[in-house]
Design a protein around this motif. Sequence first.
Motif, PDB file in Angstrom:
ATOM      1  N   ASN A  46       0.965  -1.200  -0.081  1.00 40.35           N
ATOM      2  CA  ASN A  46      -0.077   0.067   0.076  1.00 40.35           C
ATOM      3  C   ASN A  46       0.996   1.254   0.053  1.00 40.35           C
ATOM      4  O   ASN A  46       1.575   1.472   0.995  1.00 40.35           O
ATOM      5  N   GLN A  48      -0.160   4.076  -0.268  1.00 43.57           N
ATOM      6  CA  GLN A  48      -0.770   5.574  -0.030  1.00 43.57           C
ATOM      7  C   GLN A  48      -1.537   6.333  -1.126  1.00 43.57           C
ATOM      8  O   GLN A  48      -2.073   7.369  -0.801  1.00 43.57           O
ATOM      9  N   LYS A  49      -0.942   5.963  -2.501  1.00 46.01           N
ATOM     10  CA  LYS A  49      -1.323   6.899  -3.681  1.00 46.01           C
ATOM     11  C   LYS A  49      -1.886   6.198  -4.730  1.00 46.01           C
ATOM     12  O   LYS A  49      -2.903   6.579  -5.051  1.00 46.01           O
ATOM     13  N   ASP A  52      -2.957  -0.441  -3.506  1.00 47.69           N
ATOM     14  CA  ASP A  52      -3.539  -1.229  -2.358  1.00 47.69           C
ATOM     15  C   ASP A  52      -3.791  -2.644  -2.595  1.00 47.69           C
ATOM     16  O   ASP A  52      -4.707  -2.699  -3.205  1.00 47.69           O
TER      17      ASP A  52
END
Length: 109
Positions: A46, A48-49, A52
């Motif tokens: 993941n 975060q952008k 995931d």
Amino acid sequence: GNQLGIEELKGILGGGNVQVTGGVKLAGIKPASYDLALTAEGVRYNDQKMIDALLDGRLRLTGSSGLPKVSGLVELSKARINWVQSKQTGKAPFDLLFDVQVVTKEQAS
């Protein structure tokens, strides 16, 4: 010599198992070319952008350091991918040749 060899490198990443073998040819202390194999089982990724996912895979990194090539098979489970191009150029945010088969195992909920 002018080569860095990896006989076997094992670890845990994202709650899963990873293993790397192969080598890197060097020009001085800089990489000149790659021949690395990576296997992954049950790795959660993941950033975060963009991605995931839970993944299993067998990948190879080969070629020159100027334009390395990633090839192999990646199996994704419970994946969410948000591909964002650069607003200025309309291109992907990196230069890399991909020859990777991606197989989905389960749909994300």
